[in-house]
Design a protein around this motif. Structure first.
Motif, PDB file in Angstrom:
ATOM      1  N   GLY A 124       0.819  -1.221   0.001  1.00  0.00           N
ATOM      2  CA  GLY A 124      -0.017  -0.024  -0.002  1.00  0.00           C
ATOM      3  C   GLY A 124       0.706   1.284  -0.027  1.00  0.00           C
ATOM      4  N   MET A 125       2.149   1.052  -0.006  1.00  0.00           N
ATOM      5  CA  MET A 125       3.053   2.082   0.539  1.00  0.00           C
ATOM      6  C   MET A 125       3.739   2.590  -1.146  1.00  0.00           C
ATOM      7  SD  MET A 125       2.565   3.375   3.469  1.00  0.00           S
ATOM      8  CE  MET A 125       3.953   4.695   3.452  1.00  0.00           C
ATOM      9  N   GLU A 126       3.329   1.695  -2.102  1.00  0.00           N
ATOM     10  CA  GLU A 126       4.015   1.861  -3.638  1.00  0.00           C
ATOM     11  C   GLU A 126       3.972   3.247  -4.032  1.00  0.00           C
ATOM     12  OE1 GLU A 126       2.966  -2.403  -2.695  1.00  0.00           O
ATOM     13  OE2 GLU A 126       1.855  -0.278  -2.763  1.00  0.00           O
ATOM     14  N   GLY A 127       2.615   3.930  -3.798  1.00  0.00           N
ATOM     15  CA  GLY A 127       2.639   5.391  -4.595  1.00  0.00           C
ATOM     16  C   GLY A 127       3.589   6.349  -3.805  1.00  0.00           C
ATOM     17  N   PHE A 128       3.913   6.259  -2.417  1.00  0.00           N
ATOM     18  CA  PHE A 128       4.323   7.004  -1.619  1.00  0.00           C
ATOM     19  C   PHE A 128       5.884   6.957  -2.062  1.00  0.00           C
ATOM     20  CE2 PHE A 128       0.674   6.253   0.791  1.00  0.00           C
ATOM     21  CZ  PHE A 128       0.271   7.666   1.098  1.00  0.00           C
ATOM     22  N   LEU A 129       6.441   5.630  -2.116  1.00  0.00           N
ATOM     23  CA  LEU A 129       7.751   5.234  -2.371  1.00  0.00           C
ATOM     24  C   LEU A 129       7.996   6.117  -4.013  1.00  0.00           C
ATOM     25  CD1 LEU A 129      10.458   4.196  -1.962  1.00  0.00           C
ATOM     26  CD2 LEU A 129       9.712   1.833  -2.765  1.00  0.00           C
ATOM     27  N   ALA A 130       7.076   5.809  -5.018  1.00  0.00           N
ATOM     28  CA  ALA A 130       7.273   6.152  -6.270  1.00  0.00           C
ATOM     29  C   ALA A 130       7.241   7.664  -6.141  1.00  0.00           C
ATOM     30  CB  ALA A 130       6.017   5.737  -7.261  1.00  0.00           C
ATOM     31  N   TYR A 131       6.392   8.649  -5.276  1.00  0.00           N
ATOM     32  CA  TYR A 131       6.670   9.769  -5.216  1.00  0.00           C
ATOM     33  C   TYR A 131       7.811  10.260  -4.830  1.00  0.00           C
ATOM     34  CZ  TYR A 131       5.514  14.508  -4.018  1.00  0.00           C
ATOM     35  OH  TYR A 131       5.701  16.011  -4.020  1.00  0.00           O
ATOM     36  N   ASP A 132       8.459   9.646  -3.824  1.00  0.00           N
ATOM     37  CA  ASP A 132       9.963  10.049  -3.070  1.00  0.00           C
ATOM     38  C   ASP A 132      10.948   9.863  -4.331  1.00  0.00           C
ATOM     39  OD1 ASP A 132       8.677  10.095  -0.681  1.00  0.00           O
ATOM     40  OD2 ASP A 132       9.675   8.525   0.372  1.00  0.00           O
ATOM     41  N   TYR A 133      10.555   8.845  -5.093  1.00  0.00           N
ATOM     42  CA  TYR A 133      11.570   8.766  -6.305  1.00  0.00           C
ATOM     43  C   TYR A 133      11.510   9.795  -7.324  1.00  0.00           C
ATOM     44  CZ  TYR A 133      13.072   3.887  -5.180  1.00  0.00           C
ATOM     45  OH  TYR A 133      13.616   2.780  -4.675  1.00  0.00           O
ATOM     46  N   GLU A 134      10.320  10.323  -7.578  1.00  0.00           N
ATOM     47  CA  GLU A 134      10.049  11.462  -8.265  1.00  0.00           C
ATOM     48  C   GLU A 134      10.864  12.727  -7.837  1.00  0.00           C
ATOM     49  OE1 GLU A 134       6.089  12.392  -9.222  1.00  0.00           O
ATOM     50  OE2 GLU A 134       5.804  10.451  -9.594  1.00  0.00           O
ATOM     51  N   ILE A 135      10.784  12.791  -6.455  1.00  0.00           N
ATOM     52  CA  ILE A 135      11.389  14.116  -5.811  1.00  0.00           C
ATOM     53  C   ILE A 135      13.000  13.975  -6.000  1.00  0.00           C
ATOM     54  CG2 ILE A 135      11.811  15.332  -3.916  1.00  0.00           C
ATOM     55  CD1 ILE A 135       8.992  15.734  -5.262  1.00  0.00           C
ATOM     56  N   LYS A 136      13.382  12.457  -5.738  1.00  0.00           N
ATOM     57  CA  LYS A 136      14.955  12.379  -6.092  1.00  0.00           C
ATOM     58  C   LYS A 136      15.183  12.684  -7.506  1.00  0.00           C
ATOM     59  CE  LYS A 136      18.314   8.813  -5.218  1.00  0.00           C
ATOM     60  NZ  LYS A 136      18.760   7.579  -4.493  1.00  0.00           N
ATOM     61  N   ALA A 137      14.408  12.125  -8.169  1.00  0.00           N
ATOM     62  CA  ALA A 137      14.645  12.379  -9.769  1.00  0.00           C
ATOM     63  C   ALA A 137      14.816  13.905 -10.017  1.00  0.00           C
ATOM     64  CB  ALA A 137      13.781  11.779 -10.747  1.00  0.00           C
ATOM     65  N   SER A 138      13.949  14.585  -9.439  1.00  0.00           N
ATOM     66  CA  SER A 138      14.057  16.039  -9.799  1.00  0.00           C
ATOM     67  C   SER A 138      15.262  16.759  -9.243  1.00  0.00           C
ATOM     68  CB  SER A 138      12.853  16.555  -9.281  1.00  0.00           C
ATOM     69  OG  SER A 138      12.694  16.736  -7.728  1.00  0.00           O
ATOM     70  N   ILE A 139      15.622  16.238  -7.789  1.00  0.00           N
ATOM     71  CA  ILE A 139      16.849  16.760  -7.246  1.00  0.00           C
ATOM     72  C   ILE A 139      18.184  16.599  -8.230  1.00  0.00           C
ATOM     73  CG2 ILE A 139      18.450  16.572  -5.321  1.00  0.00           C
ATOM     74  CD1 ILE A 139      15.681  16.233  -3.700  1.00  0.00           C
ATOM     75  N   LEU A 140      18.310  15.074  -8.797  1.00  0.00           N
ATOM     76  CA  LEU A 140      19.182  14.694  -9.475  1.00  0.00           C
ATOM     77  C   LEU A 140      19.292  15.344 -10.841  1.00  0.00           C
ATOM     78  CD1 LEU A 140      19.138  10.817  -8.958  1.00  0.00           C
ATOM     79  CD2 LEU A 140      20.948  12.226  -8.420  1.00  0.00           C
TER      80      LEU A 140
END
Length: 245
Positions: A119-135
């Motif tokens: 159930g946390m998959e969407g939250f993890l994917a969003y964290d990855y999006e933020i990480k990608a934007s920082i990279l």
């Protein structure tokens, strides 16, 4: 919902959760200053509650008050050093302040401390999006694209619509020299929104780098017509037109 909260407040006016719940309603409806006032009342009543500082920090981020947000989020982290949401919001504050390396460290901690249950998959994917934007801000385009691919594996995007992840990925495909894929992605995005100047621009860049100058000329002209004052578009138009002569 507000009416229900008001009834609960009448029964127990000393419960700070009332102010938190009302603050969350304001947060969801974009009334960020009102939300902050409610979170302040909750904090005054229960200063040791981590979540109140996180939600206040979130509201401040939405008001672009990043320095103030950082103070609240650091308070939250001092109360709970393993709270994923606090590090997520802190990474957003730091990124918008231009502190990209610190932002990257914060989002990595957010990912590390995010609960690993169904159930946390969407939250993890969003964290990855933020990480990608920082990279992406750091110029690490290949790493950013890899992170977005991981986000897609965890929580695939709806190809019938577009969101931040799809747009970021399309831009990264251009930035990493994957022009055929970028062309396909921007073409797909334009089928959803043909009046998006940035989609026309992205498609023009892909076509330009594939040597298809006449087609690039059409796309950049579309972008300029939709946004005539954009300096980036006009510079690209001048460059592409010179190549198509």
């Amino acid at each position: 919902a507000l009416e229900e909260y008001n009834k609960a407040h009448e029964i127990d006016p000393s419960n700070p959760e009332y102010y938190r719940k009302v603050g969350e309603l304001f947060l969801k409806t974009g009334k960020y200053q009102d939300a902050i006032e409610q979170f302040n009342k909750a904090i005054e009543m229960r200063p040791g509650a981590t979540v109140y500082y996180i939600e206040k920090g979130t509201a401040l981020n939405n008001l672009n008050k990043y320095e103030e947000a950082l103070k609240e989020l650091d308070k939250a982290i001092s109360l709970n050093s393993k709270n994923s949401q606090a590090y997520l919001q802190k990474s957003i504050s730091l990124k918008n302040l231009g502190n990209f390396n610190d932002a990257l460290s914060a989002i990595n901690l957010a990912i590390q401390y995010l609960p690993k249950y169904t159930g946390m998959e969407g939250f993890l994917a969003y964290d990855y999006e933020i990480k990608a934007s920082i990279l992406m801000a750091l110029g690490n385009f290949n790493d950013a694209l890899s992170i977005l691919d991981e986000a897609d594996k965890i929580s695939p995007v709806n190809k019938k619509s577009y969101n931040t992840r799809r747009i970021m990925r399309a831009n990264l495909l251009n930035l990493t020299g994957k022009y055929p894929e970028a062309l396909d992605e921007f073409t797909s995005l334009l089928k959803i929104d043909s009046n998006n100047a940035f989609f026309h621009y992205g498609k023009a860049i892909a076509l330009e780098n594939l040597g298809k100058y006449e087609l690039a000329k059409i796309e950049i002209e579309n972008a300029v017509q939709l946004n005539p004052t954009n300096e980036l578009f006009n510079a690209a138009k001048k460059r592409i037109n010179s190549k198509s002569l």
